[in-house]
Write an enzyme that holds these catalytic residues in place. Structure first.
Site, mmCIF file in Angstrom:
data_model
loop_
_atom_site.group_PDB
_atom_site.id
_atom_site.type_symbol
_atom_site.label_atom_id
_atom_site.label_comp_id
_atom_site.label_asym_id
_atom_site.label_seq_id
_atom_site.Cartn_x
_atom_site.Cartn_y
_atom_site.Cartn_z
ATOM 1 N N ASP A 71 -4.832 -16.006 26.742
ATOM 2 C CA ASP A 71 -4.562 -15.670 28.081
ATOM 3 C C ASP A 71 -5.242 -16.759 29.102
ATOM 4 O O ASP A 71 -4.757 -16.957 30.056
ATOM 5 C CB ASP A 71 -4.865 -14.322 28.563
ATOM 6 N N ASP A 482 -17.281 -10.546 28.651
ATOM 7 C CA ASP A 482 -16.741 -9.662 27.738
ATOM 8 C C ASP A 482 -17.566 -9.481 26.407
ATOM 9 O O ASP A 482 -17.339 -8.150 26.080
ATOM 10 C CB ASP A 482 -15.179 -10.001 27.231
#
Length: 888
Positions: A71, A482
């Site tokens: 992404d 993350d």
């Protein structure tokens, strides 16, 4: 995982070797940057994965040819010989950083050398450029670009649906692209060189994740989400007649053309109330399979169904493996076994707890089996085993209670593909890695198939901060989005675990004490729990600190030069200071909330801050700050600054914006004044590394624009001249978050990227290493001294040691020279933070220019690697000039 790292210069929201010829992106009319003046080898500090892989694409005419899209981190091609991935979009430059987000990818089965990527990261104003379709005739080694008149969203909601880009399997000069934002369906008839809208396509989509979102992120119309050709309706050289298109519209999700795109109609009888994430066609049996969810994903979805459409009769059949009332997830990850087309698989992509689910049917959806089932709740019976020994951090250090297990089978599992040439090989993407198996056939025979990471070479972390200590076992500390971050003791190996105790979802900043690198601090984000952690053993183990009231996020943090105190600027609370390890905090005065904080690397009571164009200084350990009178600094907060190790009050500041002050500034008076470097047009990061041979100053590194060229630059003469050390094939999009040199290895630089992980480079010019890195005085300092000699690592024929030299006298040293003799014939192979000579067993280590002054009561440290055989005893004594030092 949800990727929330968005460039701070825009808006704050939400491995292996580089194999083969480096890919390059050719843009018509774009100026060519000068080649690097030095030759560097670029690699990743291995983490392996770390982000969401929304698409895996196998070529259906050539075995072992497959691609993965990410992404925010580009696209990759699989290398079967090494079982690893090669990055294909490292040539994307600073000004088009959004083109590292890949919303779709297509591999040409007529001409397997051809591959296409639809690129663009955000459809709103965060992304400064429109989307593009990249085309390659050499499997991604080189690219040409067709700009589009709209944006694409590789990191937008719905990015796991697809594929939105498709090649006509019979007439491969024809491609279709589904656009977001109400831009409709687009077509190319010249192999992707030009594109035009299919104006008669009736529905540009209606679904928005959150129509009330004023940023345009969640409120974007997710548009056209997949294109599928029915290859049974065409022949070589003529356009395929029947094409199915998926639309983000819960009432009108699927359209069809039976005349090669001349006209389109809503597919009659289709189910409503759901979005079709995938549409996969089995032409042999005449079935179009559709995976539906009530949301666009990839992290939301509460209900879903699987349907089968008979292309010959128009009959619809609900083939869902569970009743609708029993779902708490949507379906995706849809694939057909091309060797056995009646075999179909799908995933419960949004099943976060207790785990994702994978479903398999061998009779075209007539009946299903699951990857795991409950035996007696909460106990589970798995058809698989997971071996994460190659990426052990995938357990996340968790110890869950049943029915959760660790490592998990996955989450956000929108991509799942069976190898069209090998029914036993399957790969699927998760929010953190690519998993795969090579014995999938065991599923049907009652055996157990083995799931392993198949992700080596694919590095997809977003980097917030980097730190390379001058000594200790850690080569590099990273602060990542993350997955928190890692302590690398070997850049070529995957660390065993991310930081834990506590485990931050995102680490926003970290620091170590310059004269005591065993003391390390990190701060980050966590839904519940502390936002700061400390280590006293060079980051090997951690313990949590205590938050002051109001803290909501990590912010930035600074450790005193000697590790005696800390200054923290967290989100949600003003700047704080503490002595010790954060058991209690006191508010700092004189500095605004949200300031960036750093420490002086020599004076343990001096700290610095920056906020909105003003520089702040504290000389009392962070209790009070005073605004500097320095002017002309950037007015915004897109700034990064650091103090130089070994030199009190020596500060470098980089940052700014194109509509104001932008560049690189230097202060030698503790921030009282700054001088802007006239030879640097723009700069966004600054870092320091080992000095070159003969240099009187540490090496500077920056991500900057110099001489009209954007790149990574190095200076060995205090910024007077600069050398570009990367080239056009190695740009990695946006590199504005973090950079640091290595204090132990001349020329080595670590670069933080926004989706391609931690890049490090080594120079082919080794003349900068070794020697003394500067002047070589032969001092004879007065006063007493103490030496601590510690072997930090040892292997069969080599070892690493750290040496700390302390001035225990009453007067400062202005230069020093330490000597000893090895007892067992050891030889130094490399030494950092000092210069050295060795004659037989006798070693002399001298200061370099920046660490020659040692105040009374202060210490200086250096380290080295060496060889040994038989025994590796410690030296019996150390002499400072002619004086014998005490030893610990």
């Amino acid at each position: 995982m949800r990727r929330t790292r968005i460039l701070t210069a825009v808006l704050a929201l939400a491995a292996g070797l580089l194999a083969g010829t480096p890919p390059a992106l050719a843009a018509a009319g774009a100026p060519k940057a000068a080649l690097a003046a030095d030759t560097y080898t670029w690699k990743n500090a291995r983490i392996d994965g770390g982000g969401f892989v929304p698409g895996i694409v196998f070529n259906r005419s050539e075995k072992n040819l497959l691609y993965a899209r990410t992404d925010i981190g580009g696209a990759y091609r699989w290398q079967e010989s090494t079982k690893s991935w090669t990055p294909l979009l490292d040539s994307v430059g600073w000004n088009e950083w959004g083109h590292t987000g890949v919303v779709s990818l297509a591999s040409d089965q007529v001409d397997p050398d051809r591959v296409y990527a639809a690129v663009g990261t955000y459809t709103n104003s965060w992304d400064p450029t429109n989307g593009a379709v990249l085309r390659s005739a050499d499997r991604g080694a080189n690219w040409q670009k067709a700009d589009l008149p709209f944006k694409l969203g590789g990191n937008m909601p719905g990015r796991g649906m697809g594929e939105r880009l498709a090649i006509d399997p019979h007439r491969n000069s024809v491609l279709y692209l589904g656009a977001p934002s109400g831009k409709g369906l687009w077509r190319s008839t010249d192999s992707g060189a030009t594109w035009s809208q299919v104006t008669n396509f009736p529905n540009p989509g209606t679904y928005q994740q959150d129509p009330s979102d004023t940023t345009g992120y969640a409120s974007d119309n997710q548009g056209i989400v997949w294109v599928t050709f029915d290859e049974s309706t065409g022949s070589a050289g003529s356009a395929t007649k029947t094409i199915y298109v998926g639309v983000a519209d819960k009432d009108n999700a699927v359209y069809r053309s039976t005349d090669a795109g001349a006209t389109w109609t809503r597919l009659p009888g289709q189910p409503t109330g759901y979005l079709a994430h995938k549409g996969v066609l089995d032409a042999e049996n005449g079935y179009l399979y559709l995976a539906y969810s009530d949301k666009g994903g990839p992290y939301d979805g509460g209900k879903g169904r699987l349907w089968r459409y008979a292309t010959a009769t128009g009959a619809w059949t609900d083939i869902s493996p569970v009743a609708e009332a029993d779902t708490s997830y949507g379906f995706s990850g849809l694939t057909v076994d091309r060797q056995h087309p009646g075999t179909v698989m799908a995933t419960a992509y949004s099943s976060w707890w207790p785990d994702t689910q994978i479903f398999r049917s061998t009779n075209s959806g007539g009946s299903w089996t699951k990857a795991w089932d409950y035996t007696s709740y909460p106990d589970r019976s798995n058809r698989y085993t997971i071996d994460v020994s190659s990426s052990p951090w995938l357990t996340f250090g968790a110890h869950p209670s049943p029915p959760e297990q660790t490592p998990k089978l996955g989450w956000m599992t929108e991509s799942l593909e069976i190898d069209p040439f090998d029914s036993s090989r399957m790969m699927y993407g998760t929010g953190a890695t690519i998993y795969g198996t090579e014995n999938l056939s065991a599923w049907d025979s009652g055996g157990t198939f083995t799931v392993k990471p198949m992700v080596r070479g694919l590095e997809e972390t977003a980097v917030n901060d980097l730190a390379a200590p001058p000594s200790g076992g850690a080569q590099l500390f990273s602060a990542l989005g993350d997955i928190g971050g890692f302590r690398h003791t070997d850049l070529t190996k995957v660390p065993s675990m991310m930081y834990t105790s506590p485990t931050f979802t995102t680490t926003t900043g970290l620091d170590f004490a310059e004269s005591d690198p065993d003391t390390v601090v990190r701060v980050g984000n966590l839904d519940s729990g502390p936002h700061i952690a400390f280590s006293t053993d060079n980051g090997a183990n951690w313990f949590a600190g205590t938050d002051p009231s109001g803290v909501s996020g990590g912010g930035t943090v600074a450790a005193a030069a000697d590790g005696s105190r800390f200054v923290w600027s967290p989100d949600g609370a003003g700047v704080q200071h503490t002595t010790g390890f954060g058991t209690s905090w006191s508010a700092s005065s004189g500095i605004p909330s949200g300031a960036i904080v750093e420490s002086d690397r020599v004076d343990p009571k001096t700290f610095y801050g920056f906020r909105s164009g003003r520089f702040y200084v504290s000389t009392d350990g962070g209790a009070t700050f005073t605004a500097s009178s320095a002017t002309g600094l950037p007015s915004g907060d897109s700034v990064r600054f650091k103090a130089l190790p070994g030199a009190r009050g020596d500060i470098w500041l980089a940052g700014g914006a194109a509509d104001g002050a932008y560049g690189l500034w230097h202060s030698t008076d503790g921030g009282a004044s700054f001088t802007k470097l006239s030879n640097v047009e723009q700069a966004d990061t600054i870092g320091f590394g080992k000095a070159a041979t003969g240099a009187s100053y540490q090496t500077l590194y920056t991500s900057a624009e110099i001489g009209g060229v954007r790149g990574i630059f190095r200076s060995t003469d205090k910024g007077a001249t600069w050398t570009r050390i990367n080239d056009d094939a190695h740009q990695w999009g946006w590199t504005g978050a973090a950079i640091t040199g290595d204090p132990r290895v001349y020329g080595r630089v670590y670069i933080g990227t926004n989706g391609r992980g931690v890049i490090y480079g080594d120079t082919s010019d080794t003349s900068g290493g070794g020697g003394d890195g500067g002047t070589t005085p032969d001092p004879a300092p007065a006063g007493a001294c103490a030496v601590t000699y510690k072997i930090t690592n040892q292997w069969p024929d080599g070892f690493q040691a750290d040496v700390q030299l302390t001035n225990t006298g009453s007067t400062p040293w202005n230069g020093w020279s330490l000597g000893w003799s090895f007892p067992n014939g050891q030889k130094i192979t490399q030494l950092w933070n000092a210069g050295h000579t060795q004659s037989g067993p006798a070693v002399t280590v001298r200061n370099v220019s920046w660490n020659g002054t040692v105040a009374a009561g202060s210490s200086v440290a250096f380290g080295f690697t060496g060889s040994w055989s038989g025994s590796n005893g410690k030296p019996a004594s150390f002499k400072l000039g002619e004086k014998t030092c005490s030893t610990a």
